[in-house]
Design an enzyme around this catalytic site. Sequence first.
Site, PDB file in Angstrom:
ATOM      1  N   GLU A  70       1.127  -1.281  -0.129  1.00  0.00           N
ATOM      2  CA  GLU A  70      -0.259  -0.324   0.140  1.00  0.00           C
ATOM      3  C   GLU A  70       1.125   1.558  -0.165  1.00  0.00           C
ATOM      4  O   GLU A  70       0.511   2.698   0.356  1.00  0.00           O
ATOM      5  CB  GLU A  70      -0.857  -0.083   1.525  1.00  0.00           C
ATOM      6  CG  GLU A  70      -1.330  -0.859   1.628  1.00  0.00           C
ATOM      7  CD  GLU A  70      -2.526  -1.422   0.757  1.00  0.00           C
ATOM      8  OE1 GLU A  70      -3.181  -0.509   0.068  1.00  0.00           O
ATOM      9  OE2 GLU A  70      -3.087  -2.450   0.085  1.00  0.00           O
ATOM     10  N   THR A  75       1.792   2.848  -8.643  1.00  0.00           N
ATOM     11  CA  THR A  75       1.099   3.593  -9.244  1.00  0.00           C
ATOM     12  C   THR A  75       2.709   4.124  -9.537  1.00  0.00           C
ATOM     13  O   THR A  75       2.146   4.706 -11.047  1.00  0.00           O
ATOM     14  CB  THR A  75       0.224   4.539  -8.195  1.00  0.00           C
ATOM     15  OG1 THR A  75      -0.548   3.651  -6.795  1.00  0.00           O
ATOM     16  CG2 THR A  75      -0.156   5.495  -8.511  1.00  0.00           C
ATOM     17  N   ARG A 204      -6.595   0.406  -6.933  1.00  0.00           N
ATOM     18  CA  ARG A 204      -5.970  -0.397  -5.990  1.00  0.00           C
ATOM     19  C   ARG A 204      -5.984  -2.099  -6.670  1.00  0.00           C
ATOM     20  O   ARG A 204      -6.609  -2.980  -6.325  1.00  0.00           O
ATOM     21  CB  ARG A 204      -6.488  -0.228  -4.471  1.00  0.00           C
ATOM     22  CG  ARG A 204      -5.533  -2.101  -3.772  1.00  0.00           C
ATOM     23  CD  ARG A 204      -3.498  -1.204  -3.476  1.00  0.00           C
ATOM     24  NE  ARG A 204      -3.558  -2.660  -3.119  1.00  0.00           N
ATOM     25  CZ  ARG A 204      -2.342  -3.010  -3.166  1.00  0.00           C
ATOM     26  NH1 ARG A 204      -1.364  -2.278  -4.439  1.00  0.00           N
ATOM     27  NH2 ARG A 204      -1.364  -3.435  -2.392  1.00  0.00           N
ATOM     28  N   ASP A 226       8.546  -3.533 -10.779  1.00  0.00           N
ATOM     29  CA  ASP A 226       8.311  -3.161  -9.771  1.00  0.00           C
ATOM     30  C   ASP A 226       7.643  -5.279  -9.349  1.00  0.00           C
ATOM     31  O   ASP A 226       7.293  -6.101  -9.745  1.00  0.00           O
ATOM     32  CB  ASP A 226       7.183  -2.989  -9.854  1.00  0.00           C
ATOM     33  CG  ASP A 226       5.194  -2.304  -9.069  1.00  0.00           C
ATOM     34  OD1 ASP A 226       6.048  -2.571  -7.523  1.00  0.00           O
ATOM     35  OD2 ASP A 226       4.497  -2.415  -9.477  1.00  0.00           O
ATOM     36  N   GLN A 230       3.908  -6.840   0.633  1.00  0.00           N
ATOM     37  CA  GLN A 230       3.173  -7.605   1.087  1.00  0.00           C
ATOM     38  C   GLN A 230       4.212  -8.656   1.423  1.00  0.00           C
ATOM     39  O   GLN A 230       5.044  -8.926   1.134  1.00  0.00           O
ATOM     40  CB  GLN A 230       1.722  -8.416   1.067  1.00  0.00           C
ATOM     41  CG  GLN A 230       0.474  -7.514   1.196  1.00  0.00           C
ATOM     42  CD  GLN A 230       0.299  -6.771  -0.032  1.00  0.00           C
ATOM     43  OE1 GLN A 230       0.857  -6.946  -0.557  1.00  0.00           O
ATOM     44  NE2 GLN A 230      -0.355  -5.071   0.252  1.00  0.00           N
TER      45      GLN A 230
END
Length: 386
Positions: A70, A75, A204, A226, A230
Amino acid sequence: MGCCCSNKAQVAVAPPDSNMTTNGTSNGTKAKRANGLAEKLQSKQVDDMLRKDLAEKSQELRLLFLGAGESGKSTLFKQLVQIYSNGFSTAELQSYASVVYTNIIESIQALCVASDTLPEEACRMSSDMHSVRDEIMELKETDSVTQPIAELIQRLWLDPGIQRTYARRSRFQLSDGAVYFFKNIERIAQDRYVPTFDDILHCRARTTGIIDRCFTIGENAFRVYDVGGQRNERKKWLHCFENVTAVIFVASMSAYDQVLFEDAVTNRVVEALNLFHEISNSRWFIDTNIILFLNKRDIFMEKLATAPLTVCFEDFHEMYGEDADPHDYETCCDFMQEKFESQNMNDHKQVYTHVTCATDTNNVTHVFNSVKDMIIRESLTDAGLV
């Protein structure tokens, strides 16, 4: 004797057969030689291609996006595709429609659940919204957001109890893009909806595994990786570490009052600090440039108005003095930067820090151009060319 003569006759006709065998062998040898030459030529061409590919890859500047979940890594990755590649095709944009629908449904359902379960009575929605809530809770994540569903969501979103629940969003899991999508829901609910670039920036979708893409910027090739942030995804990072030009570590400043999705106990910024300590001091990155993106500055500024930074950092006044304002944006940015940079134990390695907003294309363009120039300069220095 007759038998002997017969045998001679047979021998007499043998030489022509022998000549045919010799000619056949000769022709076969020539064919084998030709095939051998062709194979050698093909092998040389393959070797040349491999050498060329290796040379090109050796000239690539490899950037690795790392960070906790997150944080906004994906993005930023989308922004690079838009700025330095050909952007997203209509088909690629269309593929995000289902992700947008899922984000909207998950967000409004999360607000409904929190409205019912948070201890404050002020969070309860109006009684006339109960039937609307029940319809919303029946929706599946795979459902499309149609006009009738959009109207129900708008009614719920405007309910005072839901608004007060949203104000307490740090106490439950809610996507940062929720408000953006609620404000744009009429457009999204239209027939033949195709997401805009802003839509896909705000949606998301959890990154699993590793995604990489090559970008040509001026005369330089950058390969950007990328990876999932988590905890259970981090074990997949290891084989990306070799020969990386720079690590771009992305941390969400605005998550200082939130806990992890994974365990619902650990503060997200504390997790990011621990991970940055691990990464910046890793044996894999002893000679690797570390670039720190303190991300989501817009949400950070918004949150500070009501939630002081001291909700996460009890040592704020100890470090900055009793008169320091834990609601002040500039002061809190400086504090965050100092906290993260202090995790680097290598006195010979500098951390290059930028405060970013991943959904702001102008900001990302400016920051990444600075990063690009720094990386190229450092690479030339390492190669002894400057």
